[in-house]
Design an enzyme around this catalytic site. Structure first.
Site, PDB file in Angstrom:
ATOM      1  N   LYS A  22     -13.817  82.625  67.978  1.00 32.44           N
ATOM      2  CA  LYS A  22     -13.298  83.948  68.370  1.00 32.44           C
ATOM      3  C   LYS A  22     -13.947  85.116  67.391  1.00 32.44           C
ATOM      4  CE  LYS A  22      -9.284  85.345  66.295  1.00 32.44           C
ATOM      5  NZ  LYS A  22      -9.434  86.828  65.855  1.00 32.44           N
ATOM      6  N   ASN A  23     -13.972  85.028  66.172  1.00 35.07           N
ATOM      7  CA  ASN A  23     -14.497  86.031  65.159  1.00 35.07           C
ATOM      8  C   ASN A  23     -15.936  86.061  65.254  1.00 35.07           C
ATOM      9  OD1 ASN A  23     -11.824  86.506  64.696  1.00 35.07           O
ATOM     10  ND2 ASN A  23     -12.052  85.641  62.675  1.00 35.07           N
ATOM     11  N   ARG A  92      -6.929  94.617  67.633  1.00 34.83           N
ATOM     12  CA  ARG A  92      -6.883  95.529  66.136  1.00 34.83           C
ATOM     13  C   ARG A  92      -8.529  95.534  65.833  1.00 34.83           C
ATOM     14  NH1 ARG A  92      -9.313  96.115  61.756  1.00 34.83           N
ATOM     15  NH2 ARG A  92      -8.332  97.788  60.478  1.00 34.83           N
ATOM     16  N   CYS A 116      -1.292  96.370  61.675  1.00 35.30           N
ATOM     17  CA  CYS A 116      -0.982  95.115  62.577  1.00 35.30           C
ATOM     18  C   CYS A 116       0.197  94.156  61.621  1.00 35.30           C
ATOM     19  CB  CYS A 116      -2.214  94.529  62.916  1.00 35.30           C
ATOM     20  SG  CYS A 116      -2.915  93.319  61.648  1.00 35.30           S
ATOM     21  N   ARG A 121      -4.095  97.387  57.469  1.00 35.24           N
ATOM     22  CA  ARG A 121      -5.626  97.451  58.020  1.00 35.24           C
ATOM     23  C   ARG A 121      -6.418  98.442  57.848  1.00 35.24           C
ATOM     24  NH1 ARG A 121      -5.906  92.296  61.154  1.00 35.24           N
ATOM     25  NH2 ARG A 121      -8.024  92.624  60.876  1.00 35.24           N
ATOM     26  N   ILE A 123      -9.501 101.280  57.825  1.00 35.41           N
ATOM     27  CA  ILE A 123     -10.940 101.336  58.172  1.00 35.41           C
ATOM     28  C   ILE A 123     -11.814 102.091  57.301  1.00 35.41           C
ATOM     29  CG2 ILE A 123     -10.673 100.132  60.209  1.00 35.41           C
ATOM     30  CD1 ILE A 123     -10.962 103.152  61.487  1.00 35.41           C
ATOM     31  N   ASP A 124     -11.283 102.656  56.094  1.00 37.00           N
ATOM     32  CA  ASP A 124     -12.205 103.539  55.118  1.00 37.00           C
ATOM     33  C   ASP A 124     -13.730 103.001  55.118  1.00 37.00           C
ATOM     34  OD1 ASP A 124     -10.710 101.553  54.107  1.00 37.00           O
ATOM     35  OD2 ASP A 124     -11.292 102.421  52.137  1.00 37.00           O
ATOM     36  N   ASP A 305      -7.756  82.977  56.863  1.00 36.52           N
ATOM     37  CA  ASP A 305      -7.319  82.497  58.368  1.00 36.52           C
ATOM     38  C   ASP A 305      -6.744  80.927  58.305  1.00 36.52           C
ATOM     39  OD1 ASP A 305      -8.032  85.174  59.066  1.00 36.52           O
ATOM     40  OD2 ASP A 305      -9.884  84.545  59.827  1.00 36.52           O
ATOM     41  N   ILE A 327      -6.540  88.491  50.569  1.00 32.18           N
ATOM     42  CA  ILE A 327      -7.355  89.453  51.495  1.00 32.18           C
ATOM     43  C   ILE A 327      -6.276  90.255  52.164  1.00 32.18           C
ATOM     44  CG2 ILE A 327      -8.809  89.219  53.510  1.00 32.18           C
ATOM     45  CD1 ILE A 327      -9.897  87.840  50.973  1.00 32.18           C
ATOM     46  N   ARG A 397      -4.273  84.478  71.542  1.00 34.83           N
ATOM     47  CA  ARG A 397      -5.366  85.475  71.096  1.00 34.83           C
ATOM     48  C   ARG A 397      -6.466  84.559  70.609  1.00 34.83           C
ATOM     49  NH1 ARG A 397      -3.580  88.476  66.355  1.00 34.83           N
ATOM     50  NH2 ARG A 397      -6.064  88.709  66.458  1.00 34.83           N
TER      51      ARG A 397
HETATM   52  N1  EPU Z   1     -10.227  96.635  54.463  1.00 32.07           N
HETATM   53  C1  EPU Z   1     -10.170  97.918  53.839  1.00 32.07           C
HETATM   54  N2  EPU Z   1     -10.710  98.809  54.319  1.00 32.07           N
HETATM   55  C2  EPU Z   1     -11.827  98.639  55.408  1.00 32.07           C
HETATM   56  C3  EPU Z   1     -11.746  97.504  55.625  1.00 32.07           C
HETATM   57  C4  EPU Z   1     -10.931  96.170  55.143  1.00 32.07           C
HETATM   58  O1  EPU Z   1      -9.259  98.153  52.953  1.00 32.07           O
HETATM   59  O2  EPU Z   1     -12.237  99.476  55.821  1.00 32.07           O
HETATM   60  C5  EPU Z   1      -9.638  95.345  53.498  1.00 32.07           C
HETATM   61  C6  EPU Z   1      -8.382  94.959  54.663  1.00 32.07           C
HETATM   62  O3  EPU Z   1      -7.288  95.646  54.811  1.00 32.07           O
HETATM   63  C7  EPU Z   1      -8.173  93.706  54.217  1.00 32.07           C
HETATM   64  C8  EPU Z   1      -9.614  93.105  53.564  1.00 32.07           C
HETATM   65  O4  EPU Z   1     -10.250  94.385  53.439  1.00 32.07           O
HETATM   66  O5  EPU Z   1      -7.134  93.581  53.151  1.00 32.07           O
HETATM   67  C9  EPU Z   1     -10.453  92.042  54.481  1.00 32.07           C
HETATM   68  O6  EPU Z   1     -10.499  92.800  55.627  1.00 32.07           O
HETATM   69  P1  EPU Z   1     -11.988  92.643  56.556  1.00 32.07           P
HETATM   70  O7  EPU Z   1     -12.591  93.746  57.111  1.00 32.07           O
HETATM   71  O8  EPU Z   1     -12.948  91.558  55.798  1.00 32.07           O
HETATM   72  O9  EPU Z   1     -11.367  91.901  57.689  1.00 32.07           O
HETATM   73  P2  EPU Z   1     -11.630  91.981  59.129  1.00 32.07           P
HETATM   74  O10 EPU Z   1     -13.041  92.476  59.681  1.00 32.07           O
HETATM   75  O11 EPU Z   1     -10.445  93.107  59.720  1.00 32.07           O
HETATM   76  C10 EPU Z   1     -11.826  89.685  60.015  1.00 32.07           C
HETATM   77  C11 EPU Z   1     -11.372  88.655  60.845  1.00 32.07           C
HETATM   78  C12 EPU Z   1     -10.078  88.271  60.698  1.00 32.07           C
HETATM   79  C13 EPU Z   1     -10.175  87.661  59.034  1.00 32.07           C
HETATM   80  C14 EPU Z   1     -10.940  88.347  58.197  1.00 32.07           C
HETATM   81  C15 EPU Z   1     -11.105  88.007  56.705  1.00 32.07           C
HETATM   82  C16 EPU Z   1     -12.432  89.367  63.075  1.00 32.07           C
HETATM   83  C17 EPU Z   1     -12.375  89.844  64.234  1.00 32.07           C
HETATM   84  N3  EPU Z   1     -11.331  89.203  62.248  1.00 32.07           N
HETATM   85  O12 EPU Z   1     -11.127  90.779  59.999  1.00 32.07           O
HETATM   86  O13 EPU Z   1      -9.593  87.288  61.336  1.00 32.07           O
HETATM   87  O14 EPU Z   1      -8.904  87.254  58.488  1.00 32.07           O
HETATM   88  O15 EPU Z   1     -12.166  89.162  58.803  1.00 32.07           O
HETATM   89  O16 EPU Z   1     -12.010  87.065  56.869  1.00 32.07           O
HETATM   90  O17 EPU Z   1     -13.601  88.959  62.544  1.00 32.07           O
HETATM   91  C18 EPU Z   1      -7.734  85.976  62.379  1.00 32.07           C
HETATM   92  O18 EPU Z   1      -8.871  85.465  63.236  1.00 32.07           O
HETATM   93  O19 EPU Z   1      -6.768  85.460  62.471  1.00 32.07           O
HETATM   94  C19 EPU Z   1      -8.175  87.097  61.573  1.00 32.07           C
HETATM   95  C20 EPU Z   1      -7.295  87.807  61.174  1.00 32.07           C
END
Ligand code: EPU
Length: 418
Positions: A22-23, A92, A116, A121, A123-124, A305, A327, A397
């Site tokens: 998925k990811n 999300r 979420c 979450r 996105i900064d 995960d 995380i 999902r």
């Molecule tokens: N974070 C920030 N700022 C940002 C981005 C992230 O503070 O701009 C923080 C997040 O709040 C979180 C941490 O950094 O605490 C990790 O976030 P990351 O950006 O690495 O995760 P993601 O890209 O939002 C992906 C997977 C998640 C998985 C995480 C960590 C996808 C679609 N989602 O999320 O998958 O848990 O990486 O490995 O690839 C799942 O499949 O159940 C799932 C949640």
């Protein structure tokens, strides 16, 4: 309303083929926007999140067909550069469309993804990086507006190796003049898979899988074909299920090195695990012993995960296991539901202490999120008696017909309507 009716207590025995990740498929589908032509993507699992990504691509103007597990995305004619709130809310991780829409159209308008079930979450890191590449970014009335008339490649240092930010930067950087270096990039295998797709569309990218990724901006070619890598988290889920249910399962079509930390921790707990090139076999003849402390970390550390699913197994272990979730802020929500089944779990902030018990008993429980839902299914399969698991749209999902996989292993689980 659908729910799972589970009769627990049977051993899980047999083989499962692992689906496409998925990811991995989500960023690859977003990346098809960069390649104005036909993109043939094999091994696309049928998941609600994949359907949501397809809806977004169609909204933007892509023509998409599905034949079995193959999605063909023709992104020759992109007619819009916005993703409306209704589509952003479905998934999300739709923020992954920001970089490629900006790269393709020179502007992008997305509603803010918001929080979420796992926490706020932010996105900064995504937005700061796009600004550094020369985009103007503003947030107004719940919308992110980005413009990039002339993005320039440069060094981007991430303060945390965010998976989504790394992917978004890689995708946006393909449209920059010159070279971009991502320093402290995430090293997850899904990022290597994205790089492999980008190479197929003619992008100039290297370094994925390491902490420094380089992208040289430039044109892409018109037709690409790619097979999505296997889902390491689906594989980890079935390993945890085997550990909890004293199963003997073979997982096929996987890359064992992607789940090395999960294999190592379950081996320490007494499971007999053997790996081959594309296959892992797990035999769990006895009650597992308590696990060494589980600390979730960015890859190659233990994946967040798989934390909930491992917790379900730890509930039945002999002894006490400590989990530390590093995380996401809010990823122990399954604990309360597991306790309804007789688990003994104490959560304090980012730490959960699980005192193993000999037996769980069936109960009515609700999925709190995707992986938390997967944990409840594992606990229900291992418990004595019957369980009802509600809110299984979370599970859909990220797992294609999970009930079929467990049924093929001898588990008693049925999808029912109420
Ligand atoms: N974070 C920030 N700022 C940002 C981005 C992230 O503070 O701009 C923080 C997040 O709040 C979180 C941490 O950094 O605490 C990790 O976030 P990351 O950006 O690495 O995760 P993601 O890209 O939002 C992906 C997977 C998640 C998985 C995480 C960590 C996808 C679609 N989602 O999320 O998958 O848990 O990486 O490995 O690839 C799942 O499949 O159940 C799932 C949640």
């Amino acid at each position: 309303m659908s729910y799972f009716a589970v009769k627990g207590g049977t051993k899980l025995i047999g083989s499962v083929n692992i689906n496409g990740a998925k990811n991995s498929v989500l960023p690859i589908l977003a990346a098809t926007l960069l390649n104005a032509g036909e993109n043939v993507i094999h091994n696309c699992t049928e998941l609600r999140d994949v359907d949501s990504a397809v809806k977004i691509l169609r909204h933007l103007g892509c023509r998409i067909t599905r034949q079995g597990k193959t999605l063909t995305v023709d992104s020759s004619n992109i007619i819009r550069c916005d993703v409306p709130e209704s589509l952003m809310r479905e998934m999300r991780s739709s923020v992954i469309f920001l970089g490629p829409i900006l790269a393709r159209c020179g502007q992008a308008r997305l509603s803010t993804p918001g929080g979420c079930e796992l926490g706020p979450r932010p996105i900064d890191l995504h937005l700061d990086a796009l600004r550094k590449l020369g985009a103007t970014v503003s947030i107004d009335g719940g919308e992110i507006l980005c413009r990039a008339d002339n993005m320039q490649g440069r060094d981007i240092v991430l303060s945390f190796p965010s998976v989504g930010a790394t992917e978004n930067i890689m995708l946006a950087a393909t449209a920059c003049t010159g070279a971009t270096r991502i320093i402290n990039a995430a090293r997850e295998p899904e990022i290597e898979d994205l790089q492999n797709f980008l190479l197929k569309i003619g992008a100039n990218v290297c370094g994925a899988g390491r902490s420094e990724i380089s992208v040289q901006g430039g044109k892409t070619r018109c037709r690409a074909e790619h097979t999505v890598m296997p889902d390491r988290i689906e594989a980890a889920t079935y390993l945890c299920a085997a550990a909890a249910c004293r199963g003997h399962i073979e997982l096929r079509d996987i890359r064992p090195r992607h789940i090395a930390t999960v294999i190592s921790i379950l081996s320490d707990a007494g499971c007999d695990i053997k790996t081959d090139t594309n296959c892992v076999t797990i035999k769990s003849a006895r009650r597992i012993s308590a696990l060494p402390p589980v600390q979730t970390m960015p890859y190659p550390g233990f994946p967040t995960d798989a934390q909930s699913q491992l917790m379900a197994a730890a509930c039945l272990a002999e002894g006490t296991t400590v989990f530390c979730e590093n995380i996401f802020e809010n990823r122990f929500r399954q604990a309360g539901e597991l306790c309804r089944m007789g688990a003994r779990i104490k959560v304090s902030g980012r730490t959960a202490v699980v005192e193993g018990t000999k037996q769980l008993s069936g109960a009515s429980v609700r999925c709190t999120d995707l992986r938390g839902g997967a944990a409840l299914v594992i606990a229900a399969l291992a418990a004595t008696g019957e369980s009802r698991i509600y809110d299984i749209e979370h599970i859909d999902r990220g797992y294609e017909s999970m009930e079929n996989a467990y049924s093929s292993l001898g588990g008693s689980i049925k999808r029912k309507e109420e």
